[in-house]
Design a protein around this motif. Structure first.
Motif, PDB file in Angstrom:
ATOM      1  N   ASP A 189      44.738 103.474 135.118  1.00 15.60           N
ATOM      2  CA  ASP A 189      44.731 102.040 135.436  1.00 15.60           C
ATOM      3  C   ASP A 189      45.499 101.241 134.389  1.00 15.60           C
ATOM      4  N   PHE A 190      45.344 101.623 133.115  1.00 12.75           N
ATOM      5  CA  PHE A 190      46.033 100.912 132.040  1.00 12.75           C
ATOM      6  C   PHE A 190      47.544 101.039 132.177  1.00 12.75           C
ATOM      7  N   TYR A 191      48.028 102.252 132.384  1.00  8.35           N
ATOM      8  CA  TYR A 191      49.476 102.449 132.490  1.00  8.35           C
ATOM      9  C   TYR A 191      50.039 101.821 133.770  1.00  8.35           C
ATOM     10  N   ASP A 192      49.217 101.725 134.801  1.00  8.35           N
ATOM     11  CA  ASP A 192      49.650 101.014 136.003  1.00  8.35           C
ATOM     12  C   ASP A 192      49.870  99.531 135.703  1.00  8.35           C
ATOM     13  N   LEU A 193      48.997  98.944 134.890  1.00  4.32           N
ATOM     14  CA  LEU A 193      49.157  97.534 134.513  1.00  4.32           C
ATOM     15  C   LEU A 193      50.464  97.320 133.764  1.00  4.32           C
ATOM     16  N   VAL A 194      50.768  98.239 132.837  1.00  8.92           N
ATOM     17  CA  VAL A 194      52.008  98.109 132.062  1.00  8.92           C
ATOM     18  C   VAL A 194      53.218  98.270 132.979  1.00  8.92           C
ATOM     19  N   ALA A 195      53.199  99.306 133.812  1.00  6.97           N
ATOM     20  CA  ALA A 195      54.349  99.601 134.668  1.00  6.97           C
ATOM     21  C   ALA A 195      54.581  98.513 135.711  1.00  6.97           C
ATOM     22  N   SER A 196      53.523  97.816 136.097  1.00 11.48           N
ATOM     23  CA  SER A 196      53.669  96.735 137.076  1.00 11.48           C
ATOM     24  C   SER A 196      53.983  95.400 136.416  1.00 11.48           C
ATOM     25  N   GLY A 197      53.994  95.382 135.074  1.00 15.14           N
ATOM     26  CA  GLY A 197      54.308  94.140 134.364  1.00 15.14           C
ATOM     27  C   GLY A 197      53.193  93.120 134.424  1.00 15.14           C
ATOM     28  N   ASN A 198      51.959  93.580 134.582  1.00 14.30           N
ATOM     29  CA  ASN A 198      50.811  92.676 134.701  1.00 14.30           C
ATOM     30  C   ASN A 198      50.330  92.267 133.314  1.00 14.30           C
ATOM     31  N   THR A 199      51.132  91.445 132.650  1.00 18.93           N
ATOM     32  CA  THR A 199      50.822  91.053 131.275  1.00 18.93           C
ATOM     33  C   THR A 199      49.541  90.234 131.182  1.00 18.93           C
ATOM     34  N   GLU A 200      49.271  89.425 132.212  1.00 16.69           N
ATOM     35  CA  GLU A 200      48.077  88.576 132.193  1.00 16.69           C
ATOM     36  C   GLU A 200      46.802  89.427 132.153  1.00 16.69           C
ATOM     37  N   GLN A 201      46.752  90.485 132.974  1.00 17.06           N
ATOM     38  CA  GLN A 201      45.564  91.334 132.995  1.00 17.06           C
ATOM     39  C   GLN A 201      45.442  92.156 131.716  1.00 17.06           C
ATOM     40  N   ILE A 202      46.568  92.564 131.147  1.00 15.89           N
ATOM     41  CA  ILE A 202      46.525  93.305 129.882  1.00 15.89           C
ATOM     42  C   ILE A 202      45.921  92.435 128.787  1.00 15.89           C
ATOM     43  N   ILE A 203      46.363  91.178 128.737  1.00 14.89           N
ATOM     44  CA  ILE A 203      45.829  90.239 127.743  1.00 14.89           C
ATOM     45  C   ILE A 203      44.352  89.974 127.990  1.00 14.89           C
ATOM     46  N   GLU A 204      43.968  89.814 129.259  1.00 18.82           N
ATOM     47  CA  GLU A 204      42.570  89.560 129.598  1.00 18.82           C
ATOM     48  C   GLU A 204      41.689  90.746 129.220  1.00 18.82           C
ATOM     49  N   ASN A 205      42.175  91.967 129.489  1.00 20.37           N
ATOM     50  CA  ASN A 205      41.406  93.155 129.115  1.00 20.37           C
ATOM     51  C   ASN A 205      41.247  93.259 127.605  1.00 20.37           C
ATOM     52  N   LYS A 206      42.299  92.888 126.882  1.00 18.50           N
ATOM     53  CA  LYS A 206      42.235  92.916 125.418  1.00 18.50           C
ATOM     54  C   LYS A 206      41.209  91.909 124.910  1.00 18.50           C
ATOM     55  N   ARG A 207      41.139  90.760 125.590  1.00 19.20           N
ATOM     56  CA  ARG A 207      40.157  89.737 125.204  1.00 19.20           C
ATOM     57  C   ARG A 207      38.734  90.212 125.497  1.00 19.20           C
ATOM     58  N   LYS A 208      38.551  90.844 126.650  1.00 20.76           N
ATOM     59  CA  LYS A 208      37.220  91.314 127.043  1.00 20.76           C
ATOM     60  C   LYS A 208      36.751  92.490 126.204  1.00 20.76           C
ATOM     61  N   TYR A 209      37.701  93.381 125.919  1.00 24.78           N
ATOM     62  CA  TYR A 209      37.340  94.610 125.207  1.00 24.78           C
ATOM     63  C   TYR A 209      38.182  94.735 123.938  1.00 24.78           C
ATOM     64  N   PRO A 210      37.877  93.916 122.930  1.00 25.89           N
ATOM     65  CA  PRO A 210      38.703  93.912 121.709  1.00 25.89           C
ATOM     66  C   PRO A 210      38.618  95.209 120.916  1.00 25.89           C
ATOM     67  N   HIS A 211      37.512  95.948 121.069  1.00 23.46           N
ATOM     68  CA  HIS A 211      37.353  97.214 120.345  1.00 23.46           C
ATOM     69  C   HIS A 211      37.503  98.352 121.349  1.00 23.46           C
ATOM     70  N   SER A 212      38.709  98.839 121.470  1.00 23.15           N
ATOM     71  CA  SER A 212      39.018  99.836 122.506  1.00 23.15           C
ATOM     72  C   SER A 212      39.167 101.245 121.943  1.00 23.15           C
ATOM     73  N   ASP A 213      38.515 101.536 120.807  1.00 21.46           N
ATOM     74  CA  ASP A 213      38.654 102.861 120.192  1.00 21.46           C
ATOM     75  C   ASP A 213      37.712 103.888 120.804  1.00 21.46           C
ATOM     76  N   THR A 214      36.741 103.431 121.585  1.00 20.44           N
ATOM     77  CA  THR A 214      35.776 104.352 122.183  1.00 20.44           C
ATOM     78  C   THR A 214      36.484 105.382 123.058  1.00 20.44           C
ATOM     79  N   GLY A 215      36.181 106.635 122.824  1.00 20.65           N
ATOM     80  CA  GLY A 215      36.771 107.688 123.648  1.00 20.65           C
ATOM     81  C   GLY A 215      38.090 108.225 123.138  1.00 20.65           C
ATOM     82  N   LYS A 216      38.550 107.756 121.982  1.00 18.90           N
ATOM     83  CA  LYS A 216      39.793 108.271 121.408  1.00 18.90           C
ATOM     84  C   LYS A 216      39.478 109.502 120.568  1.00 18.90           C
TER      85      LYS A 216
END
Length: 244
Positions: free
Chosen positions: A28-55
């Protein structure tokens, strides 16, 4: 790797209650990038600022671990964007630039910030391409050819021959699909490539000028200043000062 080593690693992960993030989330993440959905990428970053879980842990050193994850992300992002229509050389070159910059980072936070910048760079480019007419296969091949041969003398005749078209027809078709002449496109890509080399490498300015086939160093400096408002040397110093 021996099976018992794999079993041991999986045992340790279970004991630490660690599980890799689901593949669907990455997809889903790479689909957002490939589709140029910058607004949703920014929104996801705002919602989930700590995205290290599962790395996964790729290195015992935190900084090296973060860099390795960014290298993987750069490779996957480049390939997903190529699948969505980004010219190969653009995707690969962007990946090379950001990986080189990551290698100079000195803290985990620097790498994370750079990774976010890389993601948005790809996404913005894909967004722009979505708002532009899709290139035909022959012009897309020509664009890739230009990127691969910026170090050589390129002319309309050379590009037309490579495309298997007459010079007149190629020139008209290239301008119709890209909005600029082939010469204008080459000039723009050369100056943008020079800017990226100033950022990501320590190559002398004269070497960058010569490698990209500018007529002379003085000509390169003049058109660089026209494009970016300062000389190549000042741009490099300013950029390095900002990074530090």
């Amino acid at each position: 790797m021996k099976e018992k080593n794999l079993d041991y690693y999986m045992y340790i992960q279970r004991e630490d209650l660690f599980y890799h993030r689901p593949y669907a989330n990455e997809h889903d993440f790479y689909d957002l990038v490939a589709s140029g959905n910058t607004e949703q990428i920014i929104e996801n970053k705002r919602k989930y600022p700590h995205s290290d879980t599962g790395k996964g842990r790729l290195s015992c050193d935190p900084l090296r671990n973060e860099i390795y994850h960014m290298v993987v992300n750069a490779a996957l992002t480049a390939r997903r964007c190529m699948d969505a229509g980004m010219p190969n050389e653009i995707a690969y070159t962007l990946s090379d630039i950001y990986i080189n910059r990551a290698d100079r980072c000195r803290t985990v936070q620097e790498v994370k910030k750079l990774n976010d910048e890389m993601v948005m760079d790809y996404a913005e480019r894909m967004k722009q391409s979505r708002n532009s007419p899709r290139l035909s296969s022959v012009i897309l091949r020509s664009v890739n050819y230009i990127y691969q041969n910026l170090h050589t003398h390129l002319t309309g005749s050379i590009l037309a021959k490579h495309a298997g078209l007459t010079r007149t027809y190629f020139a008209a078709r290239f301008k119709k699909e890209t909005g600029v002449t082939a010469g204008g496109f080459i000039a723009r890509i050369r100056i943008e490539t020079a800017k990226n080399l100033l950022i990501s490498t320590d190559y002398p300015i004269i070497e960058i000028s010569n490698t990209l086939c500018f007529a002379s160093q003085s000509y390169f400096c003049r058109i660089f200043r026209e494009k970016y408002g300062m000389t190549p040397g000042k741009f490099r110093r300013m950029y390095r000062d900002v990074e530090e």
